[in-house]
Motif scaffolding. Structure first.
Motif, mmCIF file in Angstrom:
data_model
loop_
_atom_site.group_PDB
_atom_site.id
_atom_site.type_symbol
_atom_site.label_atom_id
_atom_site.label_comp_id
_atom_site.label_asym_id
_atom_site.label_seq_id
_atom_site.Cartn_x
_atom_site.Cartn_y
_atom_site.Cartn_z
ATOM 1 N N ARG A 130 -11.685 2.902 16.114
ATOM 2 C CA ARG A 130 -12.688 1.922 15.678
ATOM 3 C C ARG A 130 -12.641 1.645 14.184
ATOM 4 N NH1 ARG A 130 -17.585 4.633 13.933
ATOM 5 N NH2 ARG A 130 -17.297 6.880 14.157
ATOM 6 N N GLY A 151 -9.719 1.545 12.630
ATOM 7 C CA GLY A 151 -8.379 1.032 12.379
ATOM 8 C C GLY A 151 -7.300 2.083 12.313
ATOM 9 N N ARG A 153 -3.254 2.396 9.082
ATOM 10 C CA ARG A 153 -4.410 1.709 9.655
ATOM 11 C C ARG A 153 -4.079 0.241 9.888
ATOM 12 N NH1 ARG A 153 -9.103 4.727 9.473
ATOM 13 N NH2 ARG A 153 -8.878 6.645 8.247
ATOM 14 N N ALA A 166 -9.824 -5.458 10.499
ATOM 15 C CA ALA A 166 -11.025 -4.840 11.061
ATOM 16 C C ALA A 166 -11.881 -5.832 11.837
ATOM 17 C CB ALA A 166 -11.852 -4.212 9.939
ATOM 18 N N GLN A 207 -10.029 -2.427 17.696
ATOM 19 C CA GLN A 207 -11.095 -1.893 16.842
ATOM 20 C C GLN A 207 -12.471 -2.379 17.293
ATOM 21 O OE1 GLN A 207 -10.293 -1.771 12.499
ATOM 22 N NE2 GLN A 207 -8.311 -2.688 13.029
#
Length: 729
Positions: A340, A342, A433, A437, A443
């Motif tokens: 969540r 990344g 990552r 986002a 994510q």
């Protein structure tokens, strides 16, 4: 004239309580246990009597009365409940030398021989506290963070081992017993077989099965699970004399009807401790339940109190942990999942193997650097360990078994779900990552699933499949949720047409239909008649409740925002300091960092999160939808005479436990820290205060003994300053 309490005759009060208890018991046995003990006529007569008593004395008609309830409570709300005394963790020992060191330290601190010792098995289950008042079970609470746990009373009542009422002589007026809820190995195997027969996924191990069973929303479901319990300690004990030793406490608890293990032994010395440890190292699988070690306790209660506790664990007990079990299995593939925040994490997909009593198919590899460091290749035979008998981990390859067909793993350069180029957030980071986002479906799916989880809004019906369907429907349908801002705007009309691929909650990968070989697709929100399903109705109802329900305070809203480094403890500390999301959002990094347990790194993450436009939109949209963004001040708040002061409590106090001392200080506006610094206003020191007292002397921090603490509470810090213990005395 008959005695009265607030205008109600005592006889009427007592009769109402007696009949209400009978009705509650009848409800429980009828609705949950499916074993009624009262006839319909008897039940109706009791209800009529309650109604008559409440008509005559309206003050008896409270929300808790059976006359104000429909049937029996069939689901647990899992509200947060404070423990009567803190549930501590145990320090661990992993070899004989560490046990020797623990014993020597206990002997030194006690200034006497701490023998005898009680040795018992460390059950791999779920810690629970049961509270009995006047012999009646009134509450069952999970460990939680040691201070606050989940109220699972409804589910605990279904466990056959747990008595609803204590029996025998000398039952305390109030007693809190601690123990472990577990699923026996044999029962776990049958349970998994039933899941397979029902076409459902197996549970990884008995501990997970026990924990999941105890947290089910409907206690009738919990009642169908083969749960057991063993009691291994006490917290509060009031009204009768507590036995002088742990072993005698166990015998008394057994007399009360509580489930106490027979597999413990009182020994006189280290030789006896080591003998017990070695016996169960060889006979680890003999007990009916899984164990992961042995717990050794000082048997005498007086010495337990004298030895006291550190900030997290008692000094009078230690857990000896057996080495995790290891097996060899074939590494079939290395894949990656996106979390969540990344983070992209590689994990191994293996030939299924049983280790430590459970079947394992996937294991963590942490990050790309770990894959390189361990030198594992796809196709390798690998050594698999369940660290702590819970988390599967790939340790290393068995290089001698390589045949040349193995191949190196290459970490992807782009997100497997949105295609964005992966990157390190800053130089020196170990984890790659996905920086997308806002729009990365992985994510978003994980954040929505997390926001609906127990630590945040606790939305029943919004599980992993539902989160997937809301964020990633099949084309040409558009996602109903593009960011968390949309969460509380969902309607039944929007949900009905949505179809989605089912994904594995552990990996995020699509599940495959075994008949067609294609990804499994569901119309999650509609039933076969094309109407809204019961689950979907429940989800919409729960979303409405989540906005304002009392056990969804600001701390839970903050957790639901998925700000990096902000878990429940940090969120509670921030909520206690600022009381509202707006105040947290507008606070400076310095103000945030000053909150106990936050610090500069977390403060920067919080400040940066609220600087992002679409993050602020989430807060604004949730607020507009009616989500409560501010905690109400306590209605019974004491005068905040200690506001702005920071305290450290150390040592053993006569009138308070350390938790109780901390609670009375914070109730008057003070902050309680775990370590002494120049910012500490006072150190409150009892017997055996230890190193914190030394540090206070070094830094010149004022020290109060217990009489000084009482002066502080009754007359304020100015008066207490007159009775500060002089440094060096």
């Amino acid at each position: 004239m008959a005695a009265e309490v607030e205008g109600v005759p005592v006889a009427a009060l007592e009769r109402h309580a007696e009949v209400a208890e009978r009705v509650e018991e009848a409800n429980w046995r009828y609705y949950v246990l499916d074993s009624p003990t009262a006839s319909d006529a008897q039940y109706d007569a009791w209800m009529r009597e309650l109604q008559r008593l409440e008509d005559e004395h309206p003050s008896l008609r409270t929300p808790d009365s059976p006359t104000q309830k429909v049937g029996a409570p069939l689901s647990s709300g899992f509200t947060s409940v404070a423990h009567l005394q803190r549930m501590e963790s145990l320090d661990n020992a992993f070899n004989a030398d560490e046990v020797v060191s623990w014993q020597a330290r206990a002997e030194r601190l006690a200034e006497r021989d701490p023998a005898p010792y009680l040795c018992e098995l460390k059950i791999d289950g779920l810690a629970i506290a049961l509270v009995y008042e006047k012999g009646h079970l009134v509450r069952g609470v999970t460990r939680g963070d040691g201070r606050v746990g989940d109220d699972v009373t409804a589910n605990v009542r279904t466990i056959a081992d747990v008595p609803q009422r204590l029996t025998g002589d000398g039952v305390p007026d109030l007693v809190e017993v601690r123990g472990e809820v577990y699923m026996p190995v044999e029962g776990f195997e049958r349970f998994n077989e039933q899941l397979v027969e029902a076409g459902r996924q197996q549970v990884a191990n008995p501990r997970n099965a026990a924990a999941g069973s105890l947290r089910m929303k409907d206690p009738r479901d919990t009642a169908q699970r083969p749960l057991r319990m063993i009691v291994h300690g006490v917290g509060k004990w009031e009204g009768t004399l507590m036995p002088p030793s742990q072993s005698q406490i166990y015998e008394r608890l057994r007399e009360f009807g509580l489930p106490v293990s027979d597999l413990y032994k009182v020994v006189d010395d280290l030789e006896g401790i080591n003998g017990f440890i070695e016996f169960y190292r060889e006979h680890r699988h003999d007990p009916a339940y899984e164990i992961d070690g042995v717990v050794v306790k000082v048997d005498r209660v007086e010495l337990q109190r004298n030895l006291g506790s550190t900030s997290r664990a008692p000094r009078w007990a230690i857990a000896y942990k057996y080495p995790p079990e290891e097996v060899n299995t074939r590494l079939l593939d290395i894949q990656v999942g996106v979390g969540r925040t990344g983070r992209v994490t590689p994990y191994g997909v293996m030939e299924p193997i049983v280790v430590a009593g459970s079947t394992v198919e996937r294991a963590t590899l942490h990050n790309a650097s770990e894959v390189v460091r361990k030198g594992v290749r796809i196709g390798d035979m690998v050594v698999l360990r369940k660290a702590g008998d819970v988390i599967p981990e790939i340790l290393k390859p068995v290089e001698e078994l390589r045949d040349g067909t193995e191949r190196e793993f290459t970490m992807p350069t782009h997100c497997p779900e949105c295609g964005t180029e992966l990157a390190y957030e800053k130089e020196g980071d170990a984890d790659l990552r996905c920086p997308n986002a806002r729009a990365c479906p992985a994510q978003l799916r994980e954040r929505i699933f997390f926001a609906a989880g127990r630590k945040a809004f606790d939305v029943e019906g919004l599980g992993y499949v539902a989160a997937t369907a809301l964020t990633q429907p099949l084309p040409p349908q558009e996602p109903l949720i593009r960011t968390e801002a949309d969460l509380f705007d969902l309607t039944a009309e929007q949900l009905l047409p949505i179809r989605s691929v089912v994904r594995d909650p552990d990996t995020g990968l699509p599940k495959i239909d075994p008949e067609t070989g294609d990804p499994k697709v569901v119309s999650f929100f509609a039933n076969q008649s094309g109407e809204l399903s019961k689950n979907a109705e429940k989800m919409l109802h729960e979303l409405e409740k989540a906005k304002v329900k009392d056990d969804r305070p600001v701390a839970r809203v903050l957790v639901a925002l998925s700000i990096r480094h902000v878990g429940p403890p940090t969120a509670r500390a921030l909520a206690a300091e600022f009381r509202s999301i707006d105040a947290i959002a507008s606070a400076s990094e310095e103000e945030l960092a000053a909150v106990e347990g936050v610090g500069p790194r977390v403060a920067a993450a919080i400040h940066d999160w609220f600087e992002v436009d679409w993050h602020r939109e989430i807060v604004d949209r949730w607020k507009a939808a009616g989500v409560r963004m501010e905690d109400e001040p306590p209605s019974d708040q004491l005068p905040q005479t200690l506001a702005g002061l920071t305290f450290v409590v150390t040592g053993t106090l006569a009138a308070f436990t350390r938790d109780e001392a901390g609670a009375v200080l914070t109730s008057r506006g003070g902050k309680v820290a775990s370590s002494v610094s120049k910012k500490t206003s006072f150190v409150v020191a009892g017997e055996n205060a230890g190193s914190k007292l030394d540090k206070a002397a070094k830094l010149g921090v004022p020290v109060l003994d217990e009489s000084g603490l009482q002066m502080l509470l009754t007359r304020g810090p100015e008066a207490a300053a007159d009775v500060v213990v002089k440094q060096g005395e």
